[in-house]
Design a protein around this motif. Structure first.
Motif, PDB file in Angstrom:
ATOM      1  N   ARG A  59      30.458  -6.467  11.558  1.00  0.00           N
ATOM      2  CA  ARG A  59      31.545  -6.393  10.582  1.00  0.00           C
ATOM      3  C   ARG A  59      31.391  -5.201   9.655  1.00  0.00           C
ATOM      4  NH1 ARG A  59      33.049 -11.697   7.191  1.00  0.00           N
ATOM      5  NH2 ARG A  59      33.670 -12.288   9.325  1.00  0.00           N
ATOM      6  N   ARG A  60      30.202  -4.944   9.159  1.00  0.00           N
ATOM      7  CA  ARG A  60      29.982  -3.850   8.213  1.00  0.00           C
ATOM      8  C   ARG A  60      29.351  -2.620   8.856  1.00  0.00           C
ATOM      9  NH1 ARG A  60      27.957  -6.754   2.542  1.00  0.00           N
ATOM     10  NH2 ARG A  60      29.749  -8.165   2.330  1.00  0.00           N
ATOM     11  N   GLU A  61      29.324  -2.582  10.154  1.00  0.00           N
ATOM     12  CA  GLU A  61      28.726  -1.451  10.868  1.00  0.00           C
ATOM     13  C   GLU A  61      29.726  -0.302  10.953  1.00  0.00           C
ATOM     14  OE1 GLU A  61      26.043  -0.757  14.886  1.00  0.00           O
ATOM     15  OE2 GLU A  61      27.642  -2.263  14.912  1.00  0.00           O
ATOM     16  N   ALA A  62      29.326   0.868  10.503  1.00  0.00           N
ATOM     17  CA  ALA A  62      30.198   2.041  10.562  1.00  0.00           C
ATOM     18  C   ALA A  62      30.449   2.435  12.014  1.00  0.00           C
ATOM     19  CB  ALA A  62      29.566   3.198   9.804  1.00  0.00           C
ATOM     20  N   ALA A  63      31.610   3.024  12.252  1.00  0.00           N
ATOM     21  CA  ALA A  63      31.964   3.443  13.614  1.00  0.00           C
ATOM     22  C   ALA A  63      30.945   4.428  14.168  1.00  0.00           C
ATOM     23  CB  ALA A  63      33.357   4.057  13.615  1.00  0.00           C
ATOM     24  N   PHE A  64      30.459   5.328  13.311  1.00  0.00           N
ATOM     25  CA  PHE A  64      29.482   6.319  13.736  1.00  0.00           C
ATOM     26  C   PHE A  64      28.188   5.639  14.186  1.00  0.00           C
ATOM     27  CE2 PHE A  64      26.064   9.416  12.636  1.00  0.00           C
ATOM     28  CZ  PHE A  64      26.413  10.420  13.510  1.00  0.00           C
ATOM     29  N   ALA A  65      27.703   4.697  13.395  1.00  0.00           N
ATOM     30  CA  ALA A  65      26.467   3.988  13.734  1.00  0.00           C
ATOM     31  C   ALA A  65      26.644   3.172  15.010  1.00  0.00           C
ATOM     32  CB  ALA A  65      26.055   3.075  12.577  1.00  0.00           C
ATOM     33  N   PHE A  66      27.799   2.561  15.171  1.00  0.00           N
ATOM     34  CA  PHE A  66      28.051   1.766  16.377  1.00  0.00           C
ATOM     35  C   PHE A  66      28.044   2.657  17.615  1.00  0.00           C
ATOM     36  CE2 PHE A  66      31.318   0.148  19.395  1.00  0.00           C
ATOM     37  CZ  PHE A  66      30.595  -0.941  19.879  1.00  0.00           C
ATOM     38  N   HIS A  67      28.682   3.802  17.556  1.00  0.00           N
ATOM     39  CA  HIS A  67      28.727   4.694  18.722  1.00  0.00           C
ATOM     40  C   HIS A  67      27.343   5.234  19.065  1.00  0.00           C
ATOM     41  CE1 HIS A  67      33.071   4.477  18.324  1.00  0.00           C
ATOM     42  NE2 HIS A  67      33.176   5.127  19.471  1.00  0.00           N
ATOM     43  N   LEU A  68      26.508   5.455  18.062  1.00  0.00           N
ATOM     44  CA  LEU A  68      25.141   5.890  18.351  1.00  0.00           C
ATOM     45  C   LEU A  68      24.342   4.759  19.003  1.00  0.00           C
ATOM     46  CD1 LEU A  68      24.066   8.013  15.244  1.00  0.00           C
ATOM     47  CD2 LEU A  68      24.983   8.779  17.440  1.00  0.00           C
ATOM     48  N   ARG A  69      24.598   3.539  18.567  1.00  0.00           N
ATOM     49  CA  ARG A  69      23.906   2.393  19.166  1.00  0.00           C
ATOM     50  C   ARG A  69      24.297   2.229  20.637  1.00  0.00           C
ATOM     51  NH1 ARG A  69      25.096  -3.203  19.102  1.00  0.00           N
ATOM     52  NH2 ARG A  69      26.700  -2.998  17.488  1.00  0.00           N
ATOM     53  N   VAL A  70      25.579   2.395  20.914  1.00  0.00           N
ATOM     54  CA  VAL A  70      26.042   2.312  22.298  1.00  0.00           C
ATOM     55  C   VAL A  70      25.425   3.435  23.127  1.00  0.00           C
ATOM     56  CG1 VAL A  70      28.051   2.495  23.816  1.00  0.00           C
ATOM     57  CG2 VAL A  70      28.196   1.166  21.700  1.00  0.00           C
ATOM     58  N   LEU A  71      25.423   4.652  22.586  1.00  0.00           N
ATOM     59  CA  LEU A  71      24.853   5.793  23.306  1.00  0.00           C
ATOM     60  C   LEU A  71      23.382   5.561  23.633  1.00  0.00           C
ATOM     61  CD1 LEU A  71      24.938   8.719  24.334  1.00  0.00           C
ATOM     62  CD2 LEU A  71      24.457   9.463  21.984  1.00  0.00           C
ATOM     63  N   ALA A  72      22.633   5.010  22.693  1.00  0.00           N
ATOM     64  CA  ALA A  72      21.211   4.769  22.917  1.00  0.00           C
ATOM     65  C   ALA A  72      20.991   3.881  24.130  1.00  0.00           C
ATOM     66  CB  ALA A  72      20.593   4.130  21.671  1.00  0.00           C
ATOM     67  N   HIS A  73      21.823   2.864  24.294  1.00  0.00           N
ATOM     68  CA  HIS A  73      21.685   1.976  25.442  1.00  0.00           C
ATOM     69  C   HIS A  73      22.194   2.636  26.727  1.00  0.00           C
ATOM     70  CE1 HIS A  73      20.304  -1.704  23.460  1.00  0.00           C
ATOM     71  NE2 HIS A  73      21.086  -1.364  22.441  1.00  0.00           N
ATOM     72  N   MET A  74      23.236   3.444  26.617  1.00  0.00           N
ATOM     73  CA  MET A  74      23.765   4.118  27.803  1.00  0.00           C
ATOM     74  C   MET A  74      22.727   5.013  28.454  1.00  0.00           C
ATOM     75  SD  MET A  74      27.669   5.117  26.706  1.00  0.00           S
ATOM     76  CE  MET A  74      28.054   5.786  28.334  1.00  0.00           C
ATOM     77  N   LEU A  75      21.946   5.698  27.639  1.00  0.00           N
ATOM     78  CA  LEU A  75      20.936   6.617  28.177  1.00  0.00           C
ATOM     79  C   LEU A  75      19.778   5.886  28.839  1.00  0.00           C
ATOM     80  CD1 LEU A  75      20.778   9.200  25.249  1.00  0.00           C
ATOM     81  CD2 LEU A  75      21.909   9.481  27.461  1.00  0.00           C
ATOM     82  N   ARG A  76      19.741   4.560  28.682  1.00  0.00           N
ATOM     83  CA  ARG A  76      18.645   3.765  29.234  1.00  0.00           C
ATOM     84  C   ARG A  76      19.038   2.918  30.445  1.00  0.00           C
ATOM     85  NH1 ARG A  76      13.154   4.360  28.235  1.00  0.00           N
ATOM     86  NH2 ARG A  76      12.886   5.321  26.180  1.00  0.00           N
ATOM     87  N   VAL A  77      20.318   2.963  30.842  1.00  0.00           N
ATOM     88  CA  VAL A  77      20.755   2.130  31.964  1.00  0.00           C
ATOM     89  C   VAL A  77      21.267   3.019  33.100  1.00  0.00           C
ATOM     90  CG1 VAL A  77      21.330   0.179  30.476  1.00  0.00           C
ATOM     91  CG2 VAL A  77      23.094   1.863  31.028  1.00  0.00           C
ATOM     92  N   PRO A  78      21.171   2.530  34.346  1.00  0.00           N
ATOM     93  CA  PRO A  78      21.702   3.305  35.473  1.00  0.00           C
ATOM     94  C   PRO A  78      23.227   3.301  35.431  1.00  0.00           C
ATOM     95  CG  PRO A  78      20.941   1.146  36.210  1.00  0.00           C
ATOM     96  CD  PRO A  78      20.531   1.286  34.776  1.00  0.00           C
ATOM     97  N   PRO A  79      23.866   4.353  35.956  1.00  0.00           N
ATOM     98  CA  PRO A  79      23.253   5.494  36.637  1.00  0.00           C
ATOM     99  C   PRO A  79      22.806   6.607  35.698  1.00  0.00           C
ATOM    100  CG  PRO A  79      25.611   5.722  36.684  1.00  0.00           C
ATOM    101  CD  PRO A  79      25.339   4.411  35.988  1.00  0.00           C
ATOM    102  N   TRP A  80      23.145   6.484  34.413  1.00  0.00           N
ATOM    103  CA  TRP A  80      22.902   7.589  33.474  1.00  0.00           C
ATOM    104  C   TRP A  80      21.426   7.785  33.181  1.00  0.00           C
ATOM    105  CZ3 TRP A  80      26.461   3.677  31.348  1.00  0.00           C
ATOM    106  CH2 TRP A  80      27.756   3.850  31.836  1.00  0.00           C
ATOM    107  N   ALA A  81      20.621   6.750  33.332  1.00  0.00           N
ATOM    108  CA  ALA A  81      19.198   6.854  33.000  1.00  0.00           C
ATOM    109  C   ALA A  81      18.458   7.844  33.897  1.00  0.00           C
ATOM    110  CB  ALA A  81      18.533   5.477  33.082  1.00  0.00           C
ATOM    111  N   ARG A  82      19.023   8.175  35.043  1.00  0.00           N
ATOM    112  CA  ARG A  82      18.332   9.080  35.959  1.00  0.00           C
ATOM    113  C   ARG A  82      19.017  10.451  36.068  1.00  0.00           C
ATOM    114  NH1 ARG A  82      14.200   6.823  38.491  1.00  0.00           N
ATOM    115  NH2 ARG A  82      14.024   8.597  39.881  1.00  0.00           N
ATOM    116  N   LEU A  83      19.992  10.698  35.226  1.00  0.00           N
ATOM    117  CA  LEU A  83      20.639  12.006  35.235  1.00  0.00           C
ATOM    118  C   LEU A  83      19.875  12.988  34.341  1.00  0.00           C
ATOM    119  CD1 LEU A  83      24.441  11.112  34.997  1.00  0.00           C
ATOM    120  CD2 LEU A  83      23.103  11.683  37.029  1.00  0.00           C
TER     121      LEU A  83
END
Length: 270
Positions: A102-126
């Protein structure tokens, strides 16, 4: 691995960026997009829809491009990354990421999503690079990027000048017509784009498949290497660096990519 400061992998540039709105009325808004030319793209966003910007950013600027992820092997790969970053809860690969608080800024949320994206396939091996264009916006990602994803700062070098720089650096490693693969001893054909070790004095010249098989001996269940030890000089090499060093873009290719970027932007916003 230490941060890669002040340089960008040469070759074709495909990036997915994060914009941050500096307008007091809309401050804190963010926008995720795809580009082959970061400098030109942010100018378009700030110029409005008539200048090629997106309708979601038009009239709401100024916008600042604060972060870009680049190193994708193709425009399609970058566009898939862009879509998942924009719609994390519609992507089955990101089902584990909690919704925005609820109180999470859009910027912080997008960084949180990005952090997980870089750790899951297929992006984790690019062979991606995480580049902060504005150091004052930099935040530590949680979880942190994989070890093979370098952290960079400042604008990426223009593709043409970066290519010329590296081309001259490795001029003495270009194979001649009779050159052979260092691993299988078969002839290297010009159109195959043999991989060459970037370390000075190393004689390694190899087929892509041969070197991939060499690197994957420690990971037999994988199809794409992350890194490995050079069979020639025994130095550690990132697979992404080797591939991009062999892809020297031309001016004509850059113009074609910019046209492709405009095509996909129009397609996604209609």
């Amino acid at each position: 691995m230490g941060p890669a400061v002040g340089w960008a992998r040469p070759g074709r540039f495909f990036g997915v960026y994060l914009l941050y709105c500096l307008n007091p009325r809309n401050r804190g808004r963010v926008y995720v997009g795809f580009t082959v030319n970061p400098t030109r793209r942010v100018q378009q966003h700030n110029g409005g829809r008539k200048k090629g910007g997106a309708w979601r950013t038009s009239g709401r600027g100024p916008w600042e491009m604060v972060l870009i992820v680049h190193g994708f092997p193709s425009a399609v790969a970058a566009l898939r990354f862009e879509w998942a970053w924009q719609h994390p809860h519609a992507s089955r690969r990101l089902a584990h990421v909690a919704p925005r608080l609820r109180r999470e800024a859009a910027f912080a949320f997008h960084l949180r999503v990005l952090a997980h994206m870089l750790r899951v396939p297929p992006w984790a091996r690019l062979p991606l690079t995480l580049r902060w264009l504005r150091a004052d916006f930099r935040c530590e990602l949680c979880p942190p990027p994989p070890p093979h994803v370098p952290l960079a700062f400042g604008p990426p070098a223009p593709g043409s000048s970066a290519s010329r720089c590296h081309a001259s650096t490795f001029a003495d490693t270009e194979p001649d017509a009779e050159a052979c693969c260092s691993l299988c001893a078969s002839a290297l054909q010009d159109e195959e784009g043999p991989l060459c070790c970037p370390h000075p004095g190393c004689p390694l010249r190899a087929h892509v498949i041969c070197l991939a098989e060499e690197f994957l001996q420690e990971e037999p269940g994988q199809l794409l290497p992350l890194e490995g030890q050079c069979p020639g000089c025994k130095n550690s090499l990132l697979w992404g660096d080797l591939i991009w060093l062999c892809q020297m873009g031309t001016k004509e290719e850059e113009e074609d990519l910019e046209s492709e970027e405009e095509h996909w932007t129009d397609m996604l916003e209609t």
